[in-house]
Design a protein around this motif. Structure first.
Motif, mmCIF file in Angstrom:
data_model
loop_
_atom_site.group_PDB
_atom_site.id
_atom_site.type_symbol
_atom_site.label_atom_id
_atom_site.label_comp_id
_atom_site.label_asym_id
_atom_site.label_seq_id
_atom_site.Cartn_x
_atom_site.Cartn_y
_atom_site.Cartn_z
ATOM 1 N N UNK A 1 51.273 54.840 72.034
ATOM 2 C CA UNK A 1 50.190 55.158 72.968
ATOM 3 C C UNK A 1 50.377 54.352 74.246
ATOM 4 N N UNK A 2 50.135 54.957 75.376
ATOM 5 C CA UNK A 2 50.292 54.288 76.658
ATOM 6 C C UNK A 2 49.211 53.251 76.860
ATOM 7 N N UNK A 3 49.637 52.023 77.188
ATOM 8 C CA UNK A 3 48.650 51.015 77.515
ATOM 9 C C UNK A 3 48.037 51.328 78.874
ATOM 10 N N UNK A 4 46.805 50.984 79.043
ATOM 11 C CA UNK A 4 46.130 51.206 80.312
ATOM 12 C C UNK A 4 46.230 49.949 81.159
ATOM 13 N N UNK A 5 46.833 50.100 82.344
ATOM 14 C CA UNK A 5 46.957 48.976 83.251
ATOM 15 C C UNK A 5 45.940 49.148 84.368
ATOM 16 N N UNK A 6 45.411 48.089 84.848
ATOM 17 C CA UNK A 6 44.524 48.129 85.996
ATOM 18 C C UNK A 6 45.080 47.190 87.034
ATOM 19 N N UNK A 7 44.668 47.348 88.295
ATOM 20 C CA UNK A 7 45.191 46.454 89.328
ATOM 21 C C UNK A 7 44.911 44.979 89.046
ATOM 22 N N UNK A 8 43.972 44.660 88.163
ATOM 23 C CA UNK A 8 43.633 43.271 87.904
ATOM 24 C C UNK A 8 44.243 42.735 86.622
ATOM 25 N N UNK A 9 44.861 43.633 85.857
ATOM 26 C CA UNK A 9 45.446 43.216 84.588
ATOM 27 C C UNK A 9 46.927 43.522 84.595
ATOM 28 N N UNK A 10 47.737 42.611 84.107
ATOM 29 C CA UNK A 10 49.177 42.835 84.114
ATOM 30 C C UNK A 10 49.796 42.521 82.784
ATOM 31 N N UNK A 11 51.101 42.723 82.722
ATOM 32 C CA UNK A 11 51.860 42.459 81.504
ATOM 33 C C UNK A 11 52.906 41.408 81.818
ATOM 34 N N UNK A 12 52.928 40.374 81.087
ATOM 35 C CA UNK A 12 53.994 39.387 81.192
ATOM 36 C C UNK A 12 54.890 39.555 79.982
ATOM 37 N N UNK A 13 56.157 39.793 80.225
ATOM 38 C CA UNK A 13 57.100 39.971 79.125
ATOM 39 C C UNK A 13 57.769 38.647 78.751
ATOM 40 N N UNK A 14 57.195 37.561 79.210
ATOM 41 C CA UNK A 14 57.728 36.266 78.864
ATOM 42 C C UNK A 14 56.561 35.305 78.732
ATOM 43 N N UNK A 15 56.481 34.565 77.675
ATOM 44 C CA UNK A 15 55.373 33.639 77.502
ATOM 45 C C UNK A 15 55.854 32.430 76.727
ATOM 46 N N UNK A 16 55.011 31.417 76.657
ATOM 47 C CA UNK A 16 55.332 30.260 75.834
ATOM 48 C C UNK A 16 56.292 29.301 76.484
ATOM 49 N N UNK A 17 57.102 28.600 75.693
ATOM 50 C CA UNK A 17 57.954 27.535 76.195
ATOM 51 C C UNK A 17 58.950 27.973 77.262
ATOM 52 N N UNK A 85 49.939 40.801 93.826
ATOM 53 C CA UNK A 85 51.107 40.253 93.147
ATOM 54 C C UNK A 85 51.759 39.143 93.965
ATOM 55 N N UNK A 86 51.818 39.329 95.277
ATOM 56 C CA UNK A 86 52.414 38.308 96.131
ATOM 57 C C UNK A 86 51.515 37.077 96.256
ATOM 58 N N UNK A 87 50.227 37.327 96.482
ATOM 59 C CA UNK A 87 49.318 36.223 96.771
ATOM 60 C C UNK A 87 48.938 35.428 95.525
ATOM 61 N N UNK A 88 48.611 36.117 94.442
ATOM 62 C CA UNK A 88 48.116 35.436 93.254
ATOM 63 C C UNK A 88 49.215 35.117 92.256
ATOM 64 N N UNK A 89 50.082 36.096 92.004
ATOM 65 C CA UNK A 89 51.125 35.899 90.992
ATOM 66 C C UNK A 89 52.387 35.248 91.550
#
Length: 396
Positions: A1-17, A85-89
């Protein structure tokens, strides 16, 4: 099922250490909710590539981190997402977009903000020509390139009276203009007897099919895709529009659009597409195995585009020694890498890659559409010369 993305929510494919080791952040903007058939596989292709790049040591020890935003198929939302994405992320580069008018908005944003942007999928020629700029590169074979691949096939049919149907926005308009120009050059006596421009995603298939039938064409050039294509095919089959007529159709051989047609899939259309089940090159076999091992599913064209876009950024960053914008621009001009379709290069003169497409015929086999008699058309052979590009492209 397709995840729903919004302009305020993103996906990080890297986390942790791994984050502590330093990362290069890729800000990805696309029409996930509006075009799920293409973009769900596209996202999977990106994920696979990020996983492979990071598993091999990343870029000089620094990992890739992908941060995704949905543009709601709207240029304004795309620009707002890019700003965030530029300003916050604090992303290092931007990539993505599917719809041509959205891609053009991000192309202009990249110029204004002087940020590197890899347009992965939008097909309009303006991205690398009239609206091209030093900060924007494009991966996928353009509208001009794919139409140029189909025109020799269309001219070989020796049909004089052509009807045309297309989605009425930048991609469809430019595809039709290029088809008319190139087919007229190849076949001077050709006539265009009907033209139907449908609102994107809202084709009135009954009236469109009737209007085309009333014109009594010898052949049809179709640019519709996704749900619009399905409605057009269904209504055309019902009313006998395609009986005794040749059809040349852009993108229809892509699994994203051919698979959903099921037992309504047409036989004998000349198309561009992606016959994943019949490509036996070592590069494609390696990609196919990795994709199927990870997702237990076959790839779509979006999978290849998403995968190759990330691999392109990784290759560019390795060559540039990082993600500095000016160094990346220099690295991408003439950048060479191996894609699932084989070697590709980003041309210095217009920042367009030479990634090609497959051209063949559709066939309904046991209630499913497939491509047969296909061949790979190398994108390098279907691009204007450097001299022609100078006339088309604004100064950087």
């Amino acid at each position: 099922m397709l995840r729903t993305w919004t302009p305020l929510l993103g996906l990080s494919l890297l986390a942790g250490p791994a984050l502590a080791q330093g990362t290069y952040k890729i800000g990805e903007i696309n029409s996930y909710k509006a075009q799920p058939a293409f973009l769900e596989p596209y996202k999977k292709g990106m994920e696979l590539a990020v996983e492979q790049v990071n598993a091999s040591g990343g870029i000089a020890g620094r990992k890739l981190q992908l941060i995704v935003r949905d543009d709601n198929a709207n240029p304004g939302d795309a620009v707002r997402a890019a700003e965030e994405l530029l300003a916050r992320e604090k992303v290092d580069v931007l990539m993505g977009s599917f719809l041509s008018h959205v891609g053009l908005a991000l192309t202009d944003f990249a110029r204004q903000k002087k940020v590197f942007f890899l347009a992965a999928e939008p097909l309009t020629d303006k991205i690398v020509w009239e609206s091209g700029n030093r900060y924007t590169f494009r991966l996928r074979a353009s509208t001009y390139m794919q139409v140029a691949m189909l025109v020799p096939e269309a001219a070989a049919l020796k049909k004089k009276r052509w009807a045309i149907v297309y989605p009425n926005y930048e991609y469809g308009q430019s595809a039709v203009a290029t088809f008319k120009k190139l087919l007229k050059q190849a076949q001077p006596d050709v006539e265009f007897v009907a033209e139907q421009a449908a609102p994107l995603g809202k084709v009135d298939a009954g009236s469109v099919v009737q209007a085309l039938a009333d014109a009594k064409p010898d052949a049809i050039f179709n640019v519709l895709f996704a749900a619009d294509l399905a409605r057009f095919v269904r209504e055309g089959n019902t009313r006998g529009l395609f009986q005794g007529r040749e059809v040349v159709s852009l993108l229809t051989g892509e699994p994203e659009y051919l698979d959903p047609l099921k037992n309504e899939a047409p036989t004998g259309w000349t198309v561009t597409g992606y016959p994943w089940y019949g490509i036996t090159t070592p590069e494609h076999q390696a990609f196919l195995k990795a994709y199927q091992d990870k997702y237990k599913d076959h790839p779509r064209l979006g999978s290849v585009v998403g995968y190759t876009a990330i691999q392109s950024l990784a290759a560019g960053m390795r060559k540039a020694g990082g993600a500095d914008t000016e160094k990346l621009i220099t690295a991408f001009r003439g950048l060479e890498l191996t894609s699932p379709f084989g070697p590709i290069r980003y041309r210095a003169e217009d920042h367009q890659s030479t990634m090609g497409a497959f051209v063949g015929k559709t066939r309904n086999e046991n209630g499913k559409g497939v491509m047969v008699n296909f061949r790979y058309a190398d994108g390098a052979k279907f691009q204007p010369s450097a001299e022609e590009v100078k006339k088309l492209r604004a100064a950087d």
